[in-house]
Design a protein around this motif. Structure first.
Motif, PDB file in Angstrom:
ATOM      1  N   ARG A 324       0.842  -1.205   0.000  1.00  0.00           N
ATOM      2  CA  ARG A 324       0.000   0.000   0.000  1.00  0.00           C
ATOM      3  C   ARG A 324       0.874   1.251   0.000  1.00  0.00           C
ATOM      4  NH1 ARG A 324      -4.007   0.628   4.984  1.00  0.00           N
ATOM      5  NH2 ARG A 324      -2.077   1.144   6.095  1.00  0.00           N
ATOM      6  N   TYR A 325       0.444   2.233  -0.776  1.00  0.00           N
ATOM      7  CA  TYR A 325       1.031   3.565  -0.721  1.00  0.00           C
ATOM      8  C   TYR A 325      -0.054   4.541  -0.301  1.00  0.00           C
ATOM      9  CZ  TYR A 325       2.929   8.081  -2.091  1.00  0.00           C
ATOM     10  OH  TYR A 325       3.352   9.383  -2.068  1.00  0.00           O
ATOM     11  N   SER A 326       0.252   5.396   0.678  1.00  0.00           N
ATOM     12  CA  SER A 326      -0.725   6.385   1.129  1.00  0.00           C
ATOM     13  C   SER A 326      -0.046   7.731   1.326  1.00  0.00           C
ATOM     14  CB  SER A 326      -1.384   5.935   2.441  1.00  0.00           C
ATOM     15  OG  SER A 326      -0.427   5.855   3.495  1.00  0.00           O
ATOM     16  N   ARG A 327      -0.822   8.790   1.147  1.00  0.00           N
ATOM     17  CA  ARG A 327      -0.308  10.138   1.377  1.00  0.00           C
ATOM     18  C   ARG A 327      -1.404  10.997   1.995  1.00  0.00           C
ATOM     19  NH1 ARG A 327      -1.991  14.128  -1.844  1.00  0.00           N
ATOM     20  NH2 ARG A 327      -0.187  15.395  -1.282  1.00  0.00           N
ATOM     21  N   LEU A 328      -0.951  12.009   2.766  1.00  0.00           N
ATOM     22  CA  LEU A 328      -1.880  12.914   3.431  1.00  0.00           C
ATOM     23  C   LEU A 328      -1.264  14.304   3.440  1.00  0.00           C
ATOM     24  CD1 LEU A 328      -4.493  13.300   5.088  1.00  0.00           C
ATOM     25  CD2 LEU A 328      -3.178  12.670   7.133  1.00  0.00           C
ATOM     26  N   ASP A 329      -2.040  15.305   3.027  1.00  0.00           N
ATOM     27  CA  ASP A 329      -1.586  16.694   2.967  1.00  0.00           C
ATOM     28  C   ASP A 329      -2.512  17.538   3.835  1.00  0.00           C
ATOM     29  OD1 ASP A 329      -0.787  19.266   2.393  1.00  0.00           O
ATOM     30  OD2 ASP A 329      -0.837  19.028   0.215  1.00  0.00           O
ATOM     31  N   HIS A 341       3.821  10.734   3.567  1.00  0.00           N
ATOM     32  CA  HIS A 341       3.519   9.614   2.667  1.00  0.00           C
ATOM     33  C   HIS A 341       4.189   8.361   3.213  1.00  0.00           C
ATOM     34  CE1 HIS A 341       7.484   9.611   0.545  1.00  0.00           C
ATOM     35  NE2 HIS A 341       7.439  10.907   0.780  1.00  0.00           N
ATOM     36  N   ASN A 342       3.464   7.244   3.121  1.00  0.00           N
ATOM     37  CA  ASN A 342       3.909   5.976   3.698  1.00  0.00           C
ATOM     38  C   ASN A 342       3.875   4.861   2.672  1.00  0.00           C
ATOM     39  OD1 ASN A 342       3.942   7.383   6.112  1.00  0.00           O
ATOM     40  ND2 ASN A 342       2.247   6.264   7.047  1.00  0.00           N
ATOM     41  N   TRP A 343       4.833   3.960   2.793  1.00  0.00           N
ATOM     42  CA  TRP A 343       4.808   2.692   2.070  1.00  0.00           C
ATOM     43  C   TRP A 343       4.603   1.587   3.094  1.00  0.00           C
ATOM     44  CZ3 TRP A 343       4.682   2.080  -3.091  1.00  0.00           C
ATOM     45  CH2 TRP A 343       5.115   3.156  -3.888  1.00  0.00           C
ATOM     46  N   THR A 344       3.702   0.644   2.794  1.00  0.00           N
ATOM     47  CA  THR A 344       3.441  -0.468   3.708  1.00  0.00           C
ATOM     48  C   THR A 344       3.470  -1.782   2.942  1.00  0.00           C
ATOM     49  OG1 THR A 344       2.011   0.912   5.102  1.00  0.00           O
ATOM     50  CG2 THR A 344       1.815  -1.463   5.366  1.00  0.00           C
ATOM     51  N   LEU A 345       4.178  -2.753   3.506  1.00  0.00           N
ATOM     52  CA  LEU A 345       4.157  -4.128   3.011  1.00  0.00           C
ATOM     53  C   LEU A 345       3.466  -4.984   4.064  1.00  0.00           C
ATOM     54  CD1 LEU A 345       7.798  -4.491   1.622  1.00  0.00           C
ATOM     55  CD2 LEU A 345       5.710  -3.962   0.341  1.00  0.00           C
ATOM     56  N   GLY A 346       2.615  -5.908   3.624  1.00  0.00           N
ATOM     57  CA  GLY A 346       1.868  -6.707   4.582  1.00  0.00           C
ATOM     58  C   GLY A 346       1.753  -8.159   4.169  1.00  0.00           C
ATOM     59  N   ALA A 347       1.473  -8.999   5.160  1.00  0.00           N
ATOM     60  CA  ALA A 347       1.198 -10.418   4.928  1.00  0.00           C
ATOM     61  C   ALA A 347       0.129 -10.861   5.918  1.00  0.00           C
ATOM     62  CB  ALA A 347       2.459 -11.257   5.093  1.00  0.00           C
ATOM     63  N   LYS A 363       7.116   2.192   6.183  1.00  0.00           N
ATOM     64  CA  LYS A 363       8.188   3.181   6.056  1.00  0.00           C
ATOM     65  C   LYS A 363       7.517   4.533   5.840  1.00  0.00           C
ATOM     66  CE  LYS A 363      12.546   4.162   3.669  1.00  0.00           C
ATOM     67  NZ  LYS A 363      13.324   4.134   4.910  1.00  0.00           N
ATOM     68  N   ALA A 364       7.577   5.384   6.857  1.00  0.00           N
ATOM     69  CA  ALA A 364       6.885   6.669   6.830  1.00  0.00           C
ATOM     70  C   ALA A 364       7.857   7.798   6.507  1.00  0.00           C
ATOM     71  CB  ALA A 364       6.214   6.933   8.179  1.00  0.00           C
ATOM     72  N   ASP A 365       7.328   8.876   5.943  1.00  0.00           N
ATOM     73  CA  ASP A 365       8.124  10.059   5.602  1.00  0.00           C
ATOM     74  C   ASP A 365       7.230  11.274   5.808  1.00  0.00           C
ATOM     75  OD1 ASP A 365       9.524  12.164   4.319  1.00  0.00           O
ATOM     76  OD2 ASP A 365      10.538  10.738   3.005  1.00  0.00           O
ATOM     77  N   ALA A 366       7.498  12.062   6.859  1.00  0.00           N
ATOM     78  CA  ALA A 366       6.625  13.176   7.220  1.00  0.00           C
ATOM     79  C   ALA A 366       7.417  14.461   7.395  1.00  0.00           C
ATOM     80  CB  ALA A 366       5.875  12.859   8.513  1.00  0.00           C
ATOM     81  N   HIS A 372      11.508  17.166   9.614  1.00  0.00           N
ATOM     82  CA  HIS A 372      11.374  16.018   8.713  1.00  0.00           C
ATOM     83  C   HIS A 372      11.706  14.743   9.483  1.00  0.00           C
ATOM     84  CE1 HIS A 372      12.559  14.084   4.585  1.00  0.00           C
ATOM     85  NE2 HIS A 372      11.401  13.655   5.038  1.00  0.00           N
ATOM     86  N   THR A 373      10.772  13.789   9.518  1.00  0.00           N
ATOM     87  CA  THR A 373      10.990  12.531  10.225  1.00  0.00           C
ATOM     88  C   THR A 373      10.674  11.361   9.304  1.00  0.00           C
ATOM     89  OG1 THR A 373       8.744  12.674  11.122  1.00  0.00           O
ATOM     90  CG2 THR A 373      10.534  13.465  12.520  1.00  0.00           C
ATOM     91  N   LYS A 374      11.416  10.258   9.489  1.00  0.00           N
ATOM     92  CA  LYS A 374      11.257   9.086   8.629  1.00  0.00           C
ATOM     93  C   LYS A 374      11.287   7.810   9.469  1.00  0.00           C
ATOM     94  CE  LYS A 374      13.387   9.179   4.650  1.00  0.00           C
ATOM     95  NZ  LYS A 374      14.453   9.251   3.612  1.00  0.00           N
ATOM     96  N   PRO A 375      10.288   7.593  10.327  1.00  0.00           N
ATOM     97  CA  PRO A 375      10.291   6.382  11.151  1.00  0.00           C
ATOM     98  C   PRO A 375       9.956   5.134  10.341  1.00  0.00           C
ATOM     99  CG  PRO A 375       8.265   7.603  11.490  1.00  0.00           C
ATOM    100  CD  PRO A 375       9.140   8.459  10.609  1.00  0.00           C
ATOM    101  N   GLU A 376      10.435   4.001  10.839  1.00  0.00           N
ATOM    102  CA  GLU A 376      10.071   2.698  10.296  1.00  0.00           C
ATOM    103  C   GLU A 376       9.372   1.907  11.394  1.00  0.00           C
ATOM    104  OE1 GLU A 376      13.141   0.677   7.995  1.00  0.00           O
ATOM    105  OE2 GLU A 376      14.286   2.551   8.000  1.00  0.00           O
ATOM    106  N   ILE A 377       8.360   1.146  11.016  1.00  0.00           N
ATOM    107  CA  ILE A 377       7.534   0.447  12.001  1.00  0.00           C
ATOM    108  C   ILE A 377       7.330  -0.995  11.535  1.00  0.00           C
ATOM    109  CG2 ILE A 377       5.306   0.427  13.202  1.00  0.00           C
ATOM    110  CD1 ILE A 377       5.096   3.442  12.184  1.00  0.00           C
TER     111      ILE A 377
END
Length: 386
Positions: A324-329, A341-347, A363-366, A372-377
């Motif tokens: 999934r790719y998502s973005r919010l403004d 904007h975030n990229w998500t991989l799932g199973a 993988k988030a990018d805000a 500017h922050t880029k956390p991974e979860i």
């Protein structure tokens, strides 16, 4: 990374089910009466473990503890009472009547009570049936939640129409005001494992001020914000803040689902505008697109304008992989709410119709106010539902 003992125990406990998984689909949760009335218990328990990079604190906890009951007579009515004991929040409390049983022809279903509002395709999907562990950011930010009111749904093979009128506060005593909503879905293709769904949803909310127990007046406000698609943190990397005084909140959503055998694509574009007294209008927007592939060959079930959990066709369950790719403004006018904007991989592993295991990597990018922050979860979930 270390999986908590509780979650590990839940996962290991499922392994013996592989020997006779099909037998676990026949749970005695319903009782039927001679006149066709059916009383059933329903529930959804989910335990999550979240691991965050950087300074965000890791967490594990029960994410959902939902229990309730349904009473229905096929073709006549259905009623539900549902509560999340984990968050102390009322979920669905309603009675729905089928017109054909009362007027002799099908002019739709009429529902009264406490229910979901229709702007946000993913949000109107049952919490137990989420393909990802958490909603995409735009759904979190703009979904209006549940309201008390009346709605009408008319479904035909090629389309679905929904209209709702809602008023007063929610059952938690929050969100005073009124709302009107419409949703229209076109399904030129609607068959098992073969679906094309295109929809439009609109709503207008009229928030109102309120007085607390100390007789202090609070102005009508509205706020858009989202977690970084992880449920066990209160952190919001993007946040409009509380906007006063909110006169109207207009929401709009475009939605689409394509299912062909084990493959599917789903997408939404959402936008909300707050009309403020004495200040310029403020608009936030966001989108997401997701893809799914069921490696074991099953298809995502579709009915009633939405999707449900995959039903395994084999004793070892069904396995699904997703992206999934998502973005919010949330930057607009005089408001610096930020962009993400975030990229998500799932199973997902659907062990039976009642047990489900999920894993997501985000993988988030805000960016907000120059930060500017880029956390991974990394997060996992063990879920039981009936």
């Amino acid at each position: 990374m270390r999986m908590t003992p509780t979650l590990l125990a839940l996962s290991l406990a499922a392994s013996p089910l592989l020997a006779n998984a099909a037998g676990f689909d026949n749970w005695p949760t319903k009782v039927s009466f001679a006149d066709g009335t059916e009383l059933a218990a329903t529930g959804n328990i989910a335990y999550d473990w979240n691991n965050f990079s950087g300074d965000i604190e890791n967490a594990d906890a029960v994410r959902r503890k939902e229990f309730g009951a349904t009473l229905k007579k096929k073709g006549v009515y259905d009623a539900m009472v549902y509560y999340d004991f984990q968050s102390d929040t009322w979920l669905d409390v309603y009675l729905r009547l089928e017109s054909k049983a009362f007027v002799g022809q099908d002019i739709g279903k009429f529902r009264v009570g406490y229910m979901k509002t229709p702007v946000g395709l993913d949000a109107v999907t049952s919490s137990r049936a989420g393909s990802f562990m958490e909603f995409a950011m735009p759904v979190q930010a703009f979904y209006a939640g549940r309201r008390t009111g009346l709605d009408w749904v008319l479904e035909r093979p090629a389309y679905l129409l929904q209209a709702g009128l809602y008023g007063g506060k929610d059952l938690q005593g929050d969100n005073p005001g009124t709302m009107q909503a419409l949703r229209a879905v076109w399904t030129p293709v609607k068959a098992e494992a073969n679906v094309l769904h295109l929809g439009l949803a609109l709503s207008q909310e009229n928030p109102r001020g309120w007085r607390d127990g100390r007789d202090v007046h609070h102005e009508a406000t509205a706020r858009f914000r989202a977690r970084p698609e992880a449920g066990l943190t209160d952190l919001r990397l993007v946040d409009s803040g509380a906007l006063v005084t909110a006169d109207k909140v207009n929401r709009a959503g475009l939605e689409g689902i394509f299912i062909r055998g084990p493959f599917s694509i789903q997408a939404e574009a959402l936008q909300a505008t707050i009309t403020r007294e004495g200040k310029p209008d403020y608009t936030g927007n966001g989108q997401y697109v997701m893809g799914s592939w069921v490696l074991t060959g099953e298809s995502r079930p579709y009915s009633g304008g939405g999707v449900a959990n995959i039903k395994p066709a084999r004793d070892y369950g069904a396995v699904e992989v997703l992206a999934r790719y998502s973005r919010l403004d949330l930057d607009d006018a005089d408001v610096l709410g930020g962009r993400e904007h975030n990229w998500t991989l799932g199973a997902n592993w659907y062990l039976t119709s009642h047990f489900k295991f999920q894993a997501n990597y985000i993988k988030a990018d805000a960016s907000r106010r120059g930060v500017h922050t880029k956390p991974e979860i990394f997060e996992v979930r063990a879920q039981m539902h009936f």
